[in-house]
Design an enzyme around this catalytic site. Sequence first.
Site, mmCIF file in Angstrom:
data_model
loop_
_atom_site.group_PDB
_atom_site.id
_atom_site.type_symbol
_atom_site.label_atom_id
_atom_site.label_comp_id
_atom_site.label_asym_id
_atom_site.label_seq_id
_atom_site.Cartn_x
_atom_site.Cartn_y
_atom_site.Cartn_z
ATOM 1 N NE ARG A 243 -4.314 -1.308 0.254
ATOM 2 C CZ ARG A 243 -4.472 -2.400 -0.488
ATOM 3 N NH1 ARG A 243 -3.515 -2.758 -1.327
ATOM 4 N NH2 ARG A 243 -5.572 -3.124 -0.415
ATOM 5 C CD GLU A 272 -3.240 2.840 -5.297
ATOM 6 O OE1 GLU A 272 -4.289 2.234 -5.592
ATOM 7 O OE2 GLU A 272 -2.225 2.277 -4.886
ATOM 8 C CG HIS A 290 -3.435 -1.264 -6.656
ATOM 9 N ND1 HIS A 290 -3.881 -0.604 -5.532
ATOM 10 C CD2 HIS A 290 -3.403 -2.576 -6.301
ATOM 11 C CE1 HIS A 290 -4.106 -1.468 -4.557
ATOM 12 N NE2 HIS A 290 -3.810 -2.680 -5.021
HETATM 13 C C1 8YV Z 1 -6.650 -6.018 -4.974
HETATM 14 C C2 8YV Z 1 -4.972 -5.567 -3.125
HETATM 15 O O1 8YV Z 1 -6.672 -6.026 -6.347
HETATM 16 O O2 8YV Z 1 -6.169 -7.379 -2.212
HETATM 17 C C3 8YV Z 1 -5.531 -6.369 -2.022
HETATM 18 O O3 8YV Z 1 -5.306 -5.969 -0.870
HETATM 19 O O4 8YV Z 1 -4.226 -4.692 -2.917
HETATM 20 C C4 8YV Z 1 -5.251 -5.740 -4.566
HETATM 21 O O5 8YV Z 1 -4.300 -6.592 -5.095
HETATM 22 C C5 8YV Z 1 -7.615 -5.013 -4.459
HETATM 23 O O6 8YV Z 1 -7.475 -4.787 -3.102
HETATM 24 C C6 8YV Z 1 -9.024 -5.421 -4.739
HETATM 25 O O7 8YV Z 1 -9.925 -4.815 -3.856
#
Ligand code: 8YV
Length: 328
Positions: A243, A272, A290
């Site tokens: 993140r 983002e 992402h």
């Molecule tokens: C997802 C992600 O695509 O799962 C996670 O925490 O960061 C991503 O890879 C995204 O969160 C989908 O909601």
Amino acid sequence: MAQTKPLVVVTRKLPDAIETRLMELFETRLNRDDRPMSQAEIIEAVKSADVLVPTVTDTIDKTILTSAGPRLKLIASFGTGVDHIDLATSRERAITVTNTPGVLTEDTADMTMALILAVPRRLAEGERLMRSGEWQGWGPTAMLGRRIWGKRLGIVGMGRIGQAVAKRARGFGLSIHYHNRRNVHENIENELEATYWESLDQMLAHMDIVSVNCPHTPATFHLLSSRRLKLMQPSSYIVNTSRGEVIDETALVRMLTSSLIAGAGLDVFEHEPAINPKLLELDNVVLLPHMGSATVEGRVDMGEKVIINIKTFVDGHAPPDRVLETMF
Ligand code: 8YV
């Protein structure tokens, strides 16, 4: 009398097979055109929903949770990270939260490894050169990057994804170092020949490449602060597929601009989808939208986990991927 099916509201477009199955099992409200819902639209939706299926792009905050109708009992998030959900208020309101751990581990680790290779070897720069039409041919000192083999990789956050990155990295001749709240089981440490650094500061000062693989929580917000980034060697690289909030992005940009860090591979950003415009001007960064877990297989697996979580919950059982505040 036929029992009415629970109303499930899905905030974004999911894979077709997942949407079809959701519609078979529940009364499902889909988002066909995939336009992110506004806060007002989500508030309206949770007034009558039994289950909300949000993604990382929806901030499920106190306002939304306290506006929810009495029927809302489950937030079955599509994704592993849960930093977009106010877990404390969910608990107070007796709303269960689930996520989709495990199924995106390998894909995210692949993307992390791709960045670990791409930044020191100047992959994106080389690609840009080819497309520019300005390539003059091979040269002994052209496009020199830095060797991967034999370098030290410091993994911040040795959970599932961190360990999957370590396994791959060993194949590329990197030695594995990690910082975590506590050290992982000694069998795993032995298998990965991994060195535990209790002090993140110390680890950062000794690494060639740093990979951020911890979740974003109140405790990890700006874990890589300006002070800590300054501990890194000017020849070192940093990659982040976790993140954006874990790194102080403004400080990172400053370090990259002044060559106090050699380069960065970023799949996630602090604000983002906004990108610090200075990042776009830097040649020593690889920027991705992402997409760490963005595989067809991964998205279907995530959707299936969402369905299992909802189904078990509405059938009166504890859903397998329940998220507790204490986990973070
Ligand atoms: C997802 C992600 O695509 O799962 C996670 O925490 O960061 C991503 O890879 C995204 O969160 C989908 O909601």
